[in-house]
Design a protein around this motif. Structure first.
Motif, PDB file in Angstrom:
ATOM      1  N   VAL A  24      60.901  44.553  61.538  1.00  0.00           N
ATOM      2  CA  VAL A  24      61.827  43.771  62.368  1.00  0.00           C
ATOM      3  C   VAL A  24      61.148  43.384  63.675  1.00  0.00           C
ATOM      4  CG1 VAL A  24      63.986  43.922  63.673  1.00  0.00           C
ATOM      5  CG2 VAL A  24      63.914  44.704  61.316  1.00  0.00           C
ATOM      6  N   GLU A  25      60.416  44.321  64.274  1.00  0.00           N
ATOM      7  CA  GLU A  25      59.701  44.047  65.519  1.00  0.00           C
ATOM      8  C   GLU A  25      58.666  42.935  65.321  1.00  0.00           C
ATOM      9  OE1 GLU A  25      56.460  46.358  68.210  1.00  0.00           O
ATOM     10  OE2 GLU A  25      58.195  47.529  67.559  1.00  0.00           O
ATOM     11  N   LYS A  26      57.895  43.018  64.224  1.00  0.00           N
ATOM     12  CA  LYS A  26      56.873  42.009  63.944  1.00  0.00           C
ATOM     13  C   LYS A  26      57.486  40.628  63.707  1.00  0.00           C
ATOM     14  CE  LYS A  26      53.327  44.888  61.825  1.00  0.00           C
ATOM     15  NZ  LYS A  26      51.973  44.496  61.505  1.00  0.00           N
ATOM     16  N   SER A  27      58.680  40.589  63.119  1.00  0.00           N
ATOM     17  CA  SER A  27      59.312  39.304  62.807  1.00  0.00           C
ATOM     18  C   SER A  27      59.862  38.620  64.057  1.00  0.00           C
ATOM     19  CB  SER A  27      60.435  39.484  61.788  1.00  0.00           C
ATOM     20  OG  SER A  27      61.545  40.125  62.385  1.00  0.00           O
ATOM     21  N   GLY A  28      60.178  39.414  65.081  1.00  0.00           N
ATOM     22  CA  GLY A  28      60.652  38.851  66.339  1.00  0.00           C
ATOM     23  C   GLY A  28      62.129  38.517  66.391  1.00  0.00           C
ATOM     24  N   ILE A  29      62.924  38.958  65.400  1.00  0.00           N
ATOM     25  CA  ILE A  29      64.351  38.652  65.445  1.00  0.00           C
ATOM     26  C   ILE A  29      65.076  39.613  66.375  1.00  0.00           C
ATOM     27  CG2 ILE A  29      64.365  37.675  63.119  1.00  0.00           C
ATOM     28  CD1 ILE A  29      65.851  40.266  62.221  1.00  0.00           C
ATOM     29  N   THR A  30      66.261  39.224  66.812  1.00  0.00           N
ATOM     30  CA  THR A  30      67.113  40.078  67.623  1.00  0.00           C
ATOM     31  C   THR A  30      67.736  41.138  66.715  1.00  0.00           C
ATOM     32  OG1 THR A  30      67.648  38.250  69.097  1.00  0.00           O
ATOM     33  CG2 THR A  30      69.182  40.102  69.080  1.00  0.00           C
ATOM     34  N   THR A  31      67.767  42.376  67.176  1.00  0.00           N
ATOM     35  CA  THR A  31      68.372  43.433  66.381  1.00  0.00           C
ATOM     36  C   THR A  31      69.567  44.039  67.107  1.00  0.00           C
ATOM     37  OG1 THR A  31      66.855  45.084  67.261  1.00  0.00           O
ATOM     38  CG2 THR A  31      66.244  44.042  65.179  1.00  0.00           C
ATOM     39  N   HIS A  32      70.466  44.596  66.318  1.00  0.00           N
ATOM     40  CA  HIS A  32      71.663  45.246  66.835  1.00  0.00           C
ATOM     41  C   HIS A  32      71.619  46.721  66.454  1.00  0.00           C
ATOM     42  CE1 HIS A  32      73.764  41.426  67.760  1.00  0.00           C
ATOM     43  NE2 HIS A  32      73.008  40.987  66.786  1.00  0.00           N
ATOM     44  N   GLU A  33      72.164  47.556  67.318  1.00  0.00           N
ATOM     45  CA  GLU A  33      72.221  48.994  67.050  1.00  0.00           C
ATOM     46  C   GLU A  33      73.169  49.300  65.891  1.00  0.00           C
ATOM     47  OE1 GLU A  33      70.601  51.689  68.464  1.00  0.00           O
ATOM     48  OE2 GLU A  33      69.316  50.150  69.316  1.00  0.00           O
ATOM     49  N   SER A  34      74.250  48.529  65.784  1.00  0.00           N
ATOM     50  CA  SER A  34      75.228  48.763  64.724  1.00  0.00           C
ATOM     51  C   SER A  34      75.745  47.425  64.209  1.00  0.00           C
ATOM     52  CB  SER A  34      76.389  49.609  65.241  1.00  0.00           C
ATOM     53  OG  SER A  34      77.099  48.903  66.232  1.00  0.00           O
ATOM     54  N   PHE A  35      76.394  47.496  63.076  1.00  0.00           N
ATOM     55  CA  PHE A  35      76.986  46.291  62.475  1.00  0.00           C
ATOM     56  C   PHE A  35      78.417  46.199  62.995  1.00  0.00           C
ATOM     57  CE2 PHE A  35      78.253  43.373  59.116  1.00  0.00           C
ATOM     58  CZ  PHE A  35      77.115  42.610  58.994  1.00  0.00           C
ATOM     59  N   ASP A  36      78.521  45.918  64.293  1.00  0.00           N
ATOM     60  CA  ASP A  36      79.815  45.915  64.961  1.00  0.00           C
ATOM     61  C   ASP A  36      80.592  44.621  64.701  1.00  0.00           C
ATOM     62  OD1 ASP A  36      78.538  44.024  66.537  1.00  0.00           O
ATOM     63  OD2 ASP A  36      78.425  45.278  68.307  1.00  0.00           O
ATOM     64  N   GLY A  37      81.774  44.527  65.241  1.00  0.00           N
ATOM     65  CA  GLY A  37      82.658  43.393  65.012  1.00  0.00           C
ATOM     66  C   GLY A  37      82.068  42.051  65.385  1.00  0.00           C
ATOM     67  N   GLU A  38      81.435  41.964  66.545  1.00  0.00           N
ATOM     68  CA  GLU A  38      80.860  40.699  67.003  1.00  0.00           C
ATOM     69  C   GLU A  38      79.742  40.228  66.067  1.00  0.00           C
ATOM     70  OE1 GLU A  38      78.394  39.072  70.844  1.00  0.00           O
ATOM     71  OE2 GLU A  38      79.956  40.588  71.190  1.00  0.00           O
ATOM     72  N   PHE A  39      78.885  41.148  65.675  1.00  0.00           N
ATOM     73  CA  PHE A  39      77.788  40.812  64.767  1.00  0.00           C
ATOM     74  C   PHE A  39      78.330  40.502  63.370  1.00  0.00           C
ATOM     75  CE2 PHE A  39      73.939  42.527  62.305  1.00  0.00           C
ATOM     76  CZ  PHE A  39      73.295  41.308  62.329  1.00  0.00           C
ATOM     77  N   ALA A  40      79.241  41.337  62.883  1.00  0.00           N
ATOM     78  CA  ALA A  40      79.815  41.134  61.549  1.00  0.00           C
ATOM     79  C   ALA A  40      80.581  39.819  61.453  1.00  0.00           C
ATOM     80  CB  ALA A  40      80.725  42.303  61.191  1.00  0.00           C
ATOM     81  N   ALA A  41      81.171  39.374  62.552  1.00  0.00           N
ATOM     82  CA  ALA A  41      81.943  38.125  62.550  1.00  0.00           C
ATOM     83  C   ALA A  41      81.058  36.906  62.286  1.00  0.00           C
ATOM     84  CB  ALA A  41      82.679  37.963  63.874  1.00  0.00           C
ATOM     85  N   LYS A  42      79.758  37.046  62.443  1.00  0.00           N
ATOM     86  CA  LYS A  42      78.839  35.933  62.198  1.00  0.00           C
ATOM     87  C   LYS A  42      78.585  35.707  60.709  1.00  0.00           C
ATOM     88  CE  LYS A  42      76.499  36.365  66.598  1.00  0.00           C
ATOM     89  NZ  LYS A  42      75.236  36.438  67.297  1.00  0.00           N
ATOM     90  N   VAL A  43      78.936  36.706  59.869  1.00  0.00           N
ATOM     91  CA  VAL A  43      78.707  36.609  58.430  1.00  0.00           C
ATOM     92  C   VAL A  43      79.745  35.682  57.802  1.00  0.00           C
ATOM     93  CG1 VAL A  43      78.679  37.888  56.254  1.00  0.00           C
ATOM     94  CG2 VAL A  43      77.738  38.924  58.323  1.00  0.00           C
TER      95      VAL A  43
END
Length: 110
Positions: A70-89
């Motif tokens: 994930v670090e090598k790819s350079g994407i943003t990561t989240h600590e958990s699959f919380d509501g705000e992140f899950a809402a993007k699916v």
């Protein structure tokens, strides 16, 4: 004395392959964010969510390899699959029918 760490070439190659897959997903979906989840002895799951709402996942043989990829790819990561992140699916008919089938005892063959 300098602090030297042993680098496992096999782990480095696996992390590089996963990073390439993550980058390809990100490019295909207008960017991506991710979350790494520990799976126990099986390793770690990397959940990816594209800017367009499409999602996917990869499994790494260890949490450390997943984090490195994930670090090598350079994407943003989240600590958990919380509501705000899950809402993007964005889910489609297939996912909803699979989820409903699981809840009522599996898919029907009618």
């Amino acid at each position: 004395m300098a602090d030297t760490q042993q680098v496992d070439p096999k782990a480095e190659r696996k992390a590089a392959r996963l990073a390439k897959q993550i980058s390809s997903f990100s490019k295909a979906h207008g960017g991506a964010e991710g979350q790494v989840a520990y799976l126990g002895e099986r390793g770690a799951r990397i959940v990816l969510v594209g800017e367009d709402g499409n999602w996917g996942d990869l499994v790494a043989p260890s949490y450390e390899i997943a984090e490195k990829a994930v670090e090598k790819s350079g994407i943003t990561t989240h600590e958990s699959f919380d509501g705000e992140f899950a809402a993007k699916v964005r889910t489609g008919r297939y996912e909803w029918s699979r989820m409903a089938g699981i809840q009522v005892g599996g898919p029907k063959n009618n």
